[in-house]
Design a protein around this motif. Structure first.
Motif, mmCIF file in Angstrom:
data_model
loop_
_atom_site.group_PDB
_atom_site.id
_atom_site.type_symbol
_atom_site.label_atom_id
_atom_site.label_comp_id
_atom_site.label_asym_id
_atom_site.label_seq_id
_atom_site.Cartn_x
_atom_site.Cartn_y
_atom_site.Cartn_z
ATOM 1 N N UNK A 184 -4.725 10.491 1.471
ATOM 2 C CA UNK A 184 -5.082 11.824 1.011
ATOM 3 C C UNK A 184 -4.025 12.480 0.134
ATOM 4 N N UNK A 185 -2.851 11.846 0.006
ATOM 5 C CA UNK A 185 -1.789 12.436 -0.825
ATOM 6 C C UNK A 185 -2.061 12.259 -2.318
ATOM 7 N N UNK A 186 -2.967 11.329 -2.653
ATOM 8 C CA UNK A 186 -3.248 11.035 -4.070
ATOM 9 C C UNK A 186 -4.477 11.811 -4.520
ATOM 10 N N UNK A 187 -4.420 12.353 -5.743
ATOM 11 C CA UNK A 187 -5.597 12.969 -6.356
ATOM 12 C C UNK A 187 -6.356 11.847 -7.071
ATOM 13 N N UNK A 188 -7.312 11.247 -6.368
ATOM 14 C CA UNK A 188 -7.949 10.020 -6.852
ATOM 15 C C UNK A 188 -8.773 10.235 -8.115
ATOM 16 N N UNK A 189 -9.188 11.477 -8.363
ATOM 17 C CA UNK A 189 -9.960 11.743 -9.592
ATOM 18 C C UNK A 189 -9.069 11.622 -10.826
ATOM 19 N N UNK A 190 -7.766 11.645 -10.601
ATOM 20 C CA UNK A 190 -6.816 11.497 -11.707
ATOM 21 C C UNK A 190 -6.116 10.145 -11.585
ATOM 22 N N UNK B 42 0.844 -1.207 0.000
ATOM 23 C CA UNK B 42 0.000 0.000 0.000
ATOM 24 C C UNK B 42 0.874 1.249 0.000
ATOM 25 N N UNK B 43 1.919 1.249 0.832
ATOM 26 C CA UNK B 43 2.810 2.421 0.903
ATOM 27 C C UNK B 43 3.508 2.640 -0.433
ATOM 28 N N UNK B 44 3.959 1.545 -1.025
ATOM 29 C CA UNK B 44 4.659 1.626 -2.311
ATOM 30 C C UNK B 44 3.713 2.144 -3.399
ATOM 31 N N UNK B 45 2.474 1.660 -3.374
ATOM 32 C CA UNK B 45 1.499 2.067 -4.400
ATOM 33 C C UNK B 45 1.162 3.554 -4.260
ATOM 34 N N UNK B 46 0.904 3.976 -3.036
ATOM 35 C CA UNK B 46 0.568 5.394 -2.825
ATOM 36 C C UNK B 46 1.726 6.286 -3.273
ATOM 37 N N UNK B 47 2.939 5.894 -2.944
ATOM 38 C CA UNK B 47 4.109 6.682 -3.347
ATOM 39 C C UNK B 47 4.219 6.758 -4.866
ATOM 40 N N UNK B 48 4.003 5.634 -5.492
ATOM 41 C CA UNK B 48 4.107 5.567 -6.963
ATOM 42 C C UNK B 48 3.056 6.486 -7.610
ATOM 43 N N UNK B 49 1.839 6.436 -7.102
ATOM 44 C CA UNK B 49 0.772 7.265 -7.685
ATOM 45 C C UNK B 49 1.081 8.746 -7.495
#
Ligand code: 6PG
Length: 259
Positions: free
Chosen positions: A62-68, A21-28
């Motif tokens: 919350x660090x990811x702009x999920x709409x994008x 999960x941490x790796x994925x969020x960072x990547x996004x």
């Protein structure tokens, strides 16, 4: 030519899910910071569910702009839209429903009571067409290049819905209809080998002792027709994330960080 697979071993499934999960969020976040809209290919199965819940519960969500974000599935169980066995239904329940996604960027495979009814071939062809229409000039092909493509692995070495001894392994289209799957439900839709290698990063998520022989074979030189998990390779990186039980039979000379 992509680099050889890298292996990371985590203590158990909980730690692995949190680390993925941490790796994925960072990547996004990194892809969005570079000005691109990231794309992710989800998988089904128990470890995927664990990872999805870890992303949902992460304070960094919350660090990811999920709409994008573009969301695809590597395979789908061809059952009705309301069936909780659908990979889509599970991903929505565990994660997607909690995110402010752009619905137009979420691309599930058609259900068996969807626009193509029980015609699984038509559902597979439609998914292939969706991939083709999402592919841009810079993708150089009929399938987009995905930022992260995640795969679980079965004890028999299957990935997505490509099973050993099943003719779907030989299909050269982007997406294939799978009948008589040895893992229920029997009818499925799956990305094929060429499509599963369209991730910049391909991540294998594997937990449990019953997967150890498949991991050993996939990383020990087996061919993809014998052990489908040996096939998919990331364009930039192929990463196997294992818990210690799944890593128990790793080939002895396999380069392993920290070993
Ligand atoms: C599915 C999956 C399948 C899964 C593996 C691993 O539809 O079931 O896409 O390929 O990822 O079987 O599943 P587990 O994580 O439950 O072992």
């Amino acid at each position: 030519m992509s680099r050889p697979p890298e292996v990371v071993v985590h203590r158990d499934a909980d730690v692995l899910a949190a680390a993925v999960a941490a790796r994925l969020l960072t990547r996004l976040v990194d892809v969005q910071s570079s000005g691109r809209v990231p794309s992710v290919v989800l998988t089904g199965g128990s470890i995927a569910r664990h990872v999805h819940r870890a992303v949902r519960d992460s304070p960094a969500r919350g660090a990811v702009d999920w709409a994008r974000l573009d969301v695809w599935w590597g395979d789908e169980r061809f059952v009705s839209a309301a069936d909780p066995e659908r990979n889509e239904a599970q991903a929505r329940a565990d994660l997607l429903d909690a995110l402010p996604l752009d619905p137009g960027r979420v691309r599930p495979v058609a259900a068996s009571d969807g626009p193509f009814g029980a015609d699984v071939e038509a559902a597979a062809a439609d998914y292939g067409e969706q991939l083709a229409s999402a592919s841009r000039f810079e993708d150089h092909g009929d399938v987009p290049v995905f930022d992260v493509l995640m795969l679980g692995v079965g004890p028999d070495g299957h990935v997505a819905s490509l099973f050993p001894d099943h003719p779907a392994r030989y299909d050269e289209r982007a997406v294939v209809a799978v009948r008589d799957s040895p893992k229920p439900p029997p009818t499925r839709v799956s990305m094929t080998f060429p499509t599963l290698s369209r991730g910049r990063e391909v991540w294998f998520l594997v937990t449990g002792q019953d997967k150890a022989p498949a991991v050993r074979m996939a990383l020990g030189g087996a061919g993809q027709m014998q052990v489908p998990a040996a096939g998919p390779r990331g364009l930039d990186r192929t990463l196997w994330m294992l818990d210690s039980a799944a890593a128990a039979q790793l080939p002895p000379d396999y380069p392993r960080p920290g070993s």
